[in-house]
Design a protein around this motif. Structure first.
Motif: not given
Length: 308
Positions: A172, A273-274
């Motif tokens: 991430t 957007s994640q």
């Protein structure tokens, strides 16, 4: 590939701008100073390194966590904390040196949040003719992204050194500075502005200190040193076997001695957007830090604070 509204830098110029700096450099500091306790170290470090840095201004950045009621409150508290740190250093207040920043996050990739900080960044950067203005960005990049939107030609005049995000191969991109303002973070990656990114996981997170170490090297040395010890001590209710990451000094350290940070030129990723990265090898180059020399950085920091 750059964002369509920004000028496209020749790749040779971009690579030259991304080369390790040779000081002294012209720079400004964009900081969410009240967010936790590490920005105070970074601000002091920058002010105490005049042989390497000509610090021209300090900008208060927004933040929102349990130390603020929202981004505007975080910016206002950071503005006050900048003044407090400068006072602890015994530095006389300077006109037109500390500026309030954005009072909200960007709502999309095209609308800036105007502020005195963004306007001053534009003014100072556009006045730099031969060498770029280095923008040490150690919070959410709202002020810097807004300045780029207000004046796209800024791409030709600045180098952004950003403590934010995670390594590009990490699961991430999420990290406090990056995730607070997704649109602003995307602008750093997409605009083509020369960008030096210092990720947190496995890089800046090595900049850890303990309360006994701070007490030994800074405690009682002077008002600034004791203040830094006290705010770190007040940050935890359980100091046993505890350490605090002083992430933000990494951006200052890059400008003082880039040999303290191993880095590489890579293609700028896209940020979803994640909050995930996608690699695209057709995009422009940026520089990313891969590792740093924790001990060398803290040795320099302690020496400078202890003698101020």
């Amino acid at each position: 590939m750059a964002h369509s509204q920004f000028p496209v830098l020749p790749e040779a110029l971009r690579v030259a701008r991304l080369a390790p700096p040779r000081g002294p450099v012209q720079c400004v500091l964009d900081t969410d100073t009240y967010n936790e306790v590490d920005d105070q170290f970074a601000l002091a470090y920058a002010l105490l390194s005049p042989q390497s840095l000509n610090l021209q201004a300090v900008y208060a950045a927004p933040f929102h966590n349990n130390r603020s009621a929202g981004p505007e409150d975080g910016m206002v508290k950071s503005y006050a904390e900048i003044q407090q740190v400068i006072a602890k250093m015994g530095i006389a207040p300077r006109d037109n040196f500390v500026f309030e920043g954005s009072r909200s996050w960007l709502i999309d990739s095209n609308e800036p949040v105007d502020s005195p900080a963004a306007r001053d960044l534009i003014k100072k950067a556009m006045a730099c003719e031969n060498e770029p203005l280095y923008v040490m960005t150690i919070g959410a990049p709202t002020n810097v992204a807004s300045a780029l939107l207000l004046e796209p030609e800024l791409v030709r005049h600045i180098v952004v050194v950003w403590l934010g995000g995670q390594p590009h191969d990490w699961r991430t991109a999420r990290e406090f500075n990056l995730q607070q303002d997704l649109f602003a973070s995307r602008i750093l990656f997409d605009s083509g502005v020369p960008l030096v990114q210092i990720p947190c996981t496995n890089v800046a997170e090595h900049l850890r200190v303990t309360i006994p170490e701070l007490d030994a090297f800074l405690g009682g040395k002077n008002d600034l040193g004791q203040y830094l010890c006290d705010i770190v001590r007040g940050y935890t209710k359980d100091p046993f076997a505890w350490s605090k990451v002083i992430w933000d000094i990494s951006a200052v350290a890059w400008l003082i001695n880039p040999q303290w940070l191993d880095s590489a030129l890579v293609h700028s990723p896209t940020l979803s957007s994640q909050f995930t990265y996608t690699q695209d090898y057709t995009r422009h180059l940026m520089r990313v830090a891969l590792h740093l020399n924790r001990d060398a950085i803290f040795r320099d920091l302690y020496q400078k604070i202890g003698c101020c």
